[in-house]
Design a protein around this motif. Sequence first.
Motif, PDB file in Angstrom:
ATOM      1  N   LYS A   1      -1.121 -13.657   1.090  1.00 51.96           N
ATOM      2  CA  LYS A   1      -0.845 -13.661   2.531  1.00 51.96           C
ATOM      3  C   LYS A   1      -1.472 -14.874   3.237  1.00 51.96           C
ATOM      4  O   LYS A   1      -0.919 -15.381   4.205  1.00 51.96           O
ATOM      5  CB  LYS A   1      -1.406 -12.384   3.182  1.00 51.96           C
TER       6      LYS A   1
ATOM      7  N   ASN B   1      -2.223  -2.028   8.871  1.00 52.11           N
ATOM      8  CA  ASN B   1      -1.066  -2.099   7.979  1.00 52.11           C
ATOM      9  C   ASN B   1      -1.373  -2.499   6.539  1.00 52.11           C
ATOM     10  O   ASN B   1      -0.674  -2.082   5.617  1.00 52.11           O
ATOM     11  CB  ASN B   1      -0.036  -3.082   8.557  1.00 52.11           C
ATOM     12  N   ASP B   2      -2.399  -3.310   6.325  1.00 61.32           N
ATOM     13  CA  ASP B   2      -2.665  -3.827   4.988  1.00 61.32           C
ATOM     14  C   ASP B   2      -2.990  -2.761   3.945  1.00 61.32           C
ATOM     15  O   ASP B   2      -2.499  -2.853   2.815  1.00 61.32           O
ATOM     16  CB  ASP B   2      -3.779  -4.874   5.023  1.00 61.32           C
TER      17      ASP B   2
ATOM     18  N   ALA C   1      -1.924   0.310   3.523  1.00 61.40           N
ATOM     19  CA  ALA C   1      -0.687   0.949   3.039  1.00 61.40           C
ATOM     20  C   ALA C   1       0.141  -0.035   2.221  1.00 61.40           C
ATOM     21  O   ALA C   1       0.662   0.317   1.157  1.00 61.40           O
ATOM     22  CB  ALA C   1       0.124   1.485   4.221  1.00 61.40           C
ATOM     23  N   GLU C   2       0.248  -1.271   2.694  1.00 63.10           N
ATOM     24  CA  GLU C   2       1.018  -2.278   1.957  1.00 63.10           C
ATOM     25  C   GLU C   2       0.391  -2.535   0.581  1.00 63.10           C
ATOM     26  O   GLU C   2       1.086  -2.626  -0.427  1.00 63.10           O
ATOM     27  CB  GLU C   2       1.080  -3.580   2.769  1.00 63.10           C
ATOM     28  N   PHE C   3      -0.941  -2.646   0.551  1.00 67.35           N
ATOM     29  CA  PHE C   3      -1.635  -2.869  -0.724  1.00 67.35           C
ATOM     30  C   PHE C   3      -1.384  -1.709  -1.688  1.00 67.35           C
ATOM     31  O   PHE C   3      -1.013  -1.914  -2.841  1.00 67.35           O
ATOM     32  CB  PHE C   3      -3.145  -3.047  -0.486  1.00 67.35           C
TER      33      PHE C   3
ATOM     34  N   ASP D   1       0.958   0.572  -1.663  1.00 68.64           N
ATOM     35  CA  ASP D   1       2.361   0.689  -2.073  1.00 68.64           C
ATOM     36  C   ASP D   1       2.589  -0.075  -3.372  1.00 68.64           C
ATOM     37  O   ASP D   1       3.368   0.359  -4.228  1.00 68.64           O
ATOM     38  CB  ASP D   1       3.302   0.124  -0.995  1.00 68.64           C
ATOM     39  N   LYS D   2       1.874  -1.179  -3.548  1.00 70.46           N
ATOM     40  CA  LYS D   2       2.039  -2.023  -4.733  1.00 70.46           C
ATOM     41  C   LYS D   2       1.086  -1.661  -5.871  1.00 70.46           C
ATOM     42  O   LYS D   2       1.332  -2.052  -7.014  1.00 70.46           O
ATOM     43  CB  LYS D   2       1.833  -3.491  -4.355  1.00 70.46           C
TER      44      LYS D   2
ATOM     45  N   SER E   1      -9.723   0.367   2.420  1.00 61.43           N
ATOM     46  CA  SER E   1      -8.801   0.443   1.286  1.00 61.43           C
ATOM     47  C   SER E   1      -8.866   1.817   0.613  1.00 61.43           C
ATOM     48  O   SER E   1      -7.838   2.434   0.329  1.00 61.43           O
ATOM     49  CB  SER E   1      -9.133  -0.658   0.278  1.00 61.43           C
TER      50      SER E   1
ATOM     51  N   GLU F   1      -7.151   4.953   2.232  1.00 68.96           N
ATOM     52  CA  GLU F   1      -5.697   5.053   2.020  1.00 68.96           C
ATOM     53  C   GLU F   1      -5.369   5.651   0.656  1.00 68.96           C
ATOM     54  O   GLU F   1      -4.530   6.539   0.546  1.00 68.96           O
ATOM     55  CB  GLU F   1      -5.036   3.675   2.169  1.00 68.96           C
TER      56      GLU F   1
END
Length: 189
Positions: free
Chosen positions: A26, A74-75, A77-79, A81-82, A109, A112
């Motif tokens: 990012k 947001n980060d 959840a995005e992290f 998800d992967k 982190s 989540e």
Amino acid sequence: MNVFDFDNTIYDGESTLDLFFFYIRKKPWLLKHLATVLKAFARYRKGDVKIPEIIDIYVPLVEKDLLRVIDFENDPAEFWDKHMKKIKPLYEELRSGDDLIITASPDFSIEEVCKRLGIKNALTSRVNKTTGKIEFVNIRENKITAFKELYGDAEIENFYTDSPENDAPLIELAKHAFVVKGNKIKQIK
């Protein structure tokens, strides 16, 4: 109570290092810190870095750019998800309703992933999302401090870790202790 270290125990790898690479994608300018980060992780894994050194040297490096880098909303959840695929299948076999994750990884982190796994209890390194200050580094003997503050003299029935050296204080506290290497578990206490 079952207590689990997180990285390399139920997570296949170092989640904080994976988080750093997530942020490099990012914010490519973070590459300038790569050598320092890799050296610090290697020293940590070998048990060669002490808490005062982490607080005096590494914490200020992280805090300097934290608020410019992290989107706390947001980060995570995005992290995850992967990266959920890196949760080891062995955790599903071991889990119980009162599990506790105790890790050096940051709260934003771990909260989540715990939500996704249905884990209600976690002791983490704490980051102030408003100031960007790291308020508590949850490693080695600090894990005992955090545990006792929240749970007093509660008994740890089973403790799982990948690093008996770094988690020796928790092993001592636990009734039974296990070392996790890959997907294999060996009882050591």
